[in-house]
Design a protein around this motif. Structure first.
Motif, PDB file in Angstrom:
ATOM      1  N   VAL A 255      36.071  42.313  38.878  1.00 24.48           N
ATOM      2  CA  VAL A 255      34.684  41.868  38.738  1.00 24.48           C
ATOM      3  C   VAL A 255      34.402  40.878  39.860  1.00 24.48           C
ATOM      4  O   VAL A 255      35.285  40.155  40.295  1.00 24.48           O
ATOM      5  CB  VAL A 255      34.445  41.236  37.338  1.00 24.48           C
ATOM      6  CG1 VAL A 255      35.347  40.063  37.076  1.00 24.48           C
ATOM      7  CG2 VAL A 255      32.992  40.805  37.160  1.00 24.48           C
ATOM      8  N   SER A 256      33.165  40.878  40.309  1.00 25.66           N
ATOM      9  CA  SER A 256      32.805  39.965  41.395  1.00 25.66           C
ATOM     10  C   SER A 256      31.390  39.454  41.146  1.00 25.66           C
ATOM     11  O   SER A 256      30.531  40.195  40.670  1.00 25.66           O
ATOM     12  CB  SER A 256      32.883  40.750  42.717  1.00 25.66           C
ATOM     13  OG  SER A 256      32.342  39.981  43.750  1.00 25.66           O
ATOM     14  N   ARG A 257      31.167  38.168  41.441  1.00 26.83           N
ATOM     15  CA  ARG A 257      29.785  37.663  41.347  1.00 26.83           C
ATOM     16  C   ARG A 257      29.392  36.838  42.558  1.00 26.83           C
ATOM     17  O   ARG A 257      28.295  36.332  42.648  1.00 26.83           O
ATOM     18  CB  ARG A 257      29.532  36.928  40.024  1.00 26.83           C
ATOM     19  CG  ARG A 257      30.057  35.536  39.904  1.00 26.83           C
ATOM     20  CD  ARG A 257      29.705  34.942  38.555  1.00 26.83           C
ATOM     21  NE  ARG A 257      29.864  33.500  38.568  1.00 26.83           N
ATOM     22  CZ  ARG A 257      28.874  32.629  38.783  1.00 26.83           C
ATOM     23  NH1 ARG A 257      27.650  33.037  38.972  1.00 26.83           N
ATOM     24  NH2 ARG A 257      29.123  31.335  38.810  1.00 26.83           N
ATOM     25  N   TYR A 258      30.316  36.664  43.511  1.00 24.49           N
ATOM     26  CA  TYR A 258      30.003  35.938  44.741  1.00 24.49           C
ATOM     27  C   TYR A 258      29.900  36.879  45.940  1.00 24.49           C
ATOM     28  O   TYR A 258      29.130  36.616  46.849  1.00 24.49           O
ATOM     29  CB  TYR A 258      31.080  34.885  45.047  1.00 24.49           C
ATOM     30  CG  TYR A 258      31.014  33.649  44.164  1.00 24.49           C
ATOM     31  CD1 TYR A 258      30.488  32.455  44.628  1.00 24.49           C
ATOM     32  CD2 TYR A 258      31.480  33.684  42.856  1.00 24.49           C
ATOM     33  CE1 TYR A 258      30.433  31.325  43.818  1.00 24.49           C
ATOM     34  CE2 TYR A 258      31.436  32.564  42.038  1.00 24.49           C
ATOM     35  CZ  TYR A 258      30.906  31.393  42.529  1.00 24.49           C
ATOM     36  OH  TYR A 258      30.856  30.283  41.722  1.00 24.49           O
TER      37      TYR A 258
ATOM     38  N   ASP B  96      38.591  33.438  49.147  1.00 23.45           N
ATOM     39  CA  ASP B  96      38.034  33.823  50.447  1.00 23.45           C
ATOM     40  C   ASP B  96      36.939  32.871  50.896  1.00 23.45           C
ATOM     41  O   ASP B  96      36.281  32.230  50.083  1.00 23.45           O
ATOM     42  CB  ASP B  96      37.467  35.252  50.382  1.00 23.45           C
ATOM     43  CG  ASP B  96      36.164  35.303  49.607  1.00 23.45           C
ATOM     44  OD1 ASP B  96      36.177  35.011  48.395  1.00 23.45           O
ATOM     45  OD2 ASP B  96      35.120  35.594  50.223  1.00 23.45           O
TER      46      ASP B  96
ATOM     47  N   GLU C 215      32.323  27.575  38.437  1.00 22.46           N
ATOM     48  CA  GLU C 215      31.362  27.278  37.359  1.00 22.46           C
ATOM     49  C   GLU C 215      31.870  27.781  36.013  1.00 22.46           C
ATOM     50  O   GLU C 215      31.359  27.389  34.964  1.00 22.46           O
ATOM     51  CB  GLU C 215      30.006  27.899  37.697  1.00 22.46           C
ATOM     52  CG  GLU C 215      29.365  27.258  38.924  1.00 22.46           C
ATOM     53  CD  GLU C 215      28.108  27.976  39.383  1.00 22.46           C
ATOM     54  OE1 GLU C 215      27.884  29.139  38.971  1.00 22.46           O
ATOM     55  OE2 GLU C 215      27.352  27.381  40.160  1.00 22.46           O
ATOM     56  N   GLY C 216      32.826  28.689  36.051  1.00 20.99           N
ATOM     57  CA  GLY C 216      33.469  29.178  34.827  1.00 20.99           C
ATOM     58  C   GLY C 216      32.834  30.421  34.234  1.00 20.99           C
ATOM     59  O   GLY C 216      33.326  30.944  33.238  1.00 20.99           O
TER      60      GLY C 216
ATOM     61  N   VAL D  95      42.381  39.074  37.945  1.00 22.09           N
ATOM     62  CA  VAL D  95      40.998  39.427  38.292  1.00 22.09           C
ATOM     63  C   VAL D  95      40.984  39.693  39.804  1.00 22.09           C
ATOM     64  O   VAL D  95      41.147  38.772  40.605  1.00 22.09           O
ATOM     65  CB  VAL D  95      40.030  38.269  37.951  1.00 22.09           C
ATOM     66  CG1 VAL D  95      38.585  38.693  38.232  1.00 22.09           C
ATOM     67  CG2 VAL D  95      40.191  37.842  36.497  1.00 22.09           C
ATOM     68  N   MET D  96      40.815  40.942  40.138  1.00 21.16           N
ATOM     69  CA  MET D  96      40.804  41.320  41.562  1.00 21.16           C
ATOM     70  C   MET D  96      39.469  40.965  42.179  1.00 21.16           C
ATOM     71  O   MET D  96      38.450  40.993  41.496  1.00 21.16           O
ATOM     72  CB  MET D  96      41.069  42.815  41.702  1.00 21.16           C
ATOM     73  CG  MET D  96      42.498  43.158  41.357  1.00 21.16           C
ATOM     74  SD  MET D  96      43.593  42.333  42.505  1.00 21.16           S
ATOM     75  CE  MET D  96      45.004  42.005  41.495  1.00 21.16           C
TER      76      MET D  96
ATOM     77  N   ARG E 181      41.946  35.039  52.690  1.00 18.22           N
ATOM     78  CA  ARG E 181      42.673  35.117  51.414  1.00 18.22           C
ATOM     79  C   ARG E 181      44.174  35.007  51.671  1.00 18.22           C
ATOM     80  O   ARG E 181      44.945  34.699  50.775  1.00 18.22           O
ATOM     81  CB  ARG E 181      42.411  36.473  50.739  1.00 18.22           C
ATOM     82  CG  ARG E 181      41.007  36.624  50.175  1.00 18.22           C
ATOM     83  CD  ARG E 181      40.973  37.871  49.302  1.00 18.22           C
ATOM     84  NE  ARG E 181      39.633  38.380  49.094  1.00 18.22           N
ATOM     85  CZ  ARG E 181      38.816  37.983  48.140  1.00 18.22           C
ATOM     86  NH1 ARG E 181      39.177  37.051  47.304  1.00 18.22           N
ATOM     87  NH2 ARG E 181      37.629  38.523  48.006  1.00 18.22           N
TER      88      ARG E 181
HETATM   89  O1  PRP Z   1      33.947  30.321  37.957  1.00 21.08           O
HETATM   90  P1  PRP Z   1      32.961  31.134  38.721  1.00 21.08           P
HETATM   91  O2  PRP Z   1      31.850  30.303  39.309  1.00 21.08           O
HETATM   92  O3  PRP Z   1      32.439  32.319  37.962  1.00 21.08           O
HETATM   93  O4  PRP Z   1      33.712  31.676  40.029  1.00 21.08           O
HETATM   94  C1  PRP Z   1      35.040  32.122  40.006  1.00 21.08           C
HETATM   95  C2  PRP Z   1      35.123  33.556  40.463  1.00 21.08           C
HETATM   96  O5  PRP Z   1      34.549  33.696  41.770  1.00 21.08           O
HETATM   97  C3  PRP Z   1      35.463  34.362  42.617  1.00 21.08           C
HETATM   98  O6  PRP Z   1      35.303  35.737  42.558  1.00 21.08           O
HETATM   99  P2  PRP Z   1      34.226  36.520  43.428  1.00 21.08           P
HETATM  100  O7  PRP Z   1      33.039  36.820  42.605  1.00 21.08           O
HETATM  101  O8  PRP Z   1      33.995  35.808  44.730  1.00 21.08           O
HETATM  102  O9  PRP Z   1      34.986  37.852  43.723  1.00 21.08           O
HETATM  103  P3  PRP Z   1      36.367  38.019  44.522  1.00 21.08           P
HETATM  104  O10 PRP Z   1      37.454  37.975  43.499  1.00 21.08           O
HETATM  105  O11 PRP Z   1      36.248  39.338  45.161  1.00 21.08           O
HETATM  106  O12 PRP Z   1      36.491  36.864  45.480  1.00 21.08           O
HETATM  107  C4  PRP Z   1      36.816  33.979  42.057  1.00 21.08           C
HETATM  108  O13 PRP Z   1      37.811  34.919  42.439  1.00 21.08           O
HETATM  109  C5  PRP Z   1      36.591  33.960  40.566  1.00 21.08           C
HETATM  110  O14 PRP Z   1      36.776  35.247  39.985  1.00 21.08           O
END
Ligand code: PRP
Length: 196
Positions: A87-90, A179, A124-125, A61-62, A185
């Motif tokens: 995919v990104s959510r943070y 990060d 959080e998963g 997962v990039m 990173r």
């Molecule tokens: O278990 P969760 O609470 O869902 O969080 C985990 C995810 O959060 C980060 O990604 P992020 O969205 O920051 O993107 P990144 O890979 O670009 O850092 C990390 O790389 C995981 O993919």
């Protein structure tokens, strides 16, 4: 005028570099490079034992999985295929939000395959859970999950990873692909953010 803007950009970058360095200086080292390496080698051994004969498709997962994946791949000495999810959510934030799906592999490359999703951290998963659900919907024969770090949040998670390198405390951690505000990173060890 042009000189003014270039000067301004350089000042901004200098300030950012200074803040980024301060973040590391104030951080707490949780797992040294040697400890990370030992965890990686154990995890690689588990994956080899379970999946070595299944010709799996590995999907990092990039971008957080980049260090974990780069270190892990040379330890997996069996036939495999490689693609990636993005995919990104943070983003650059310390708390997760909505998913930004940037790339999934083509369904015809997933159907019937034993896939292994690799990520830097299960917090959080939600990210891993959503990716696994999509891959199974796309017809994956099975979907194993491997994370370098599992955060001990103390709360129920929608998924547990099948393979875990290290358990980290319920703090914001960085390094080894993870990060902090977009930075660090590139560290080979894992740190927890210090007081801000
Ligand atoms: O278990 P969760 O609470 O869902 O969080 C985990 C995810 O959060 C980060 O990604 P992020 O969205 O920051 O993107 P990144 O890979 O670009 O850092 C990390 O790389 C995981 O993919």
């Amino acid at each position: 005028m042009r000189f003014y803007f270039l000067h301004r950009i350089k000042m901004d970058i200098d300030t950012k570099r200074h803040h980024t360095q301060a973040m590391l200086d104030q951080a707490e080292l949780l797992f040294s490079e040697t400890e990370c390496r030992a965890a990686l080698e154990r995890l690689a051994g588990e994956i080899c034992a379970d999946l070595g004969g299944k010709y799996p498709l590995l999907l990092p997962v990039m971008g957080g999985a980049v260090v974990f994946t780069g270190q892990l791949l040379p330890l997996l000495r069996f036939p495999l295929d490689f693609d990636y999810v993005h995919v990104s959510r943070y983003g650059d934030k310390l708390e997760g939000g909505n998913f930004n799906w940037l790339r999934m592999p083509e369904p015809q490359n997933i159907a019937g395959r034993h896939v292994v999703v690799l990520d830097d951290i299960l917090d959080e998963g939600h990210t891993m859970s959503a990716i696994k659900e999509k891959l199974l919907e796309m017809g994956a024969a099975s979907c194993a999950t491997a994370v370098f770090a599992n955060k001990l949040t103390g709360k129920p998670k929608p998924i547990q990873a099948d393979y875990v390198g290290i358990d980290v405390p319920n703090r914001y951690v960085f390094g080894y692909g993870m990060d902090a505000a977009g930075a660090w990173r590139n560290l080979g060890a894992v740190y927890a953010l210090g007081p801000t």
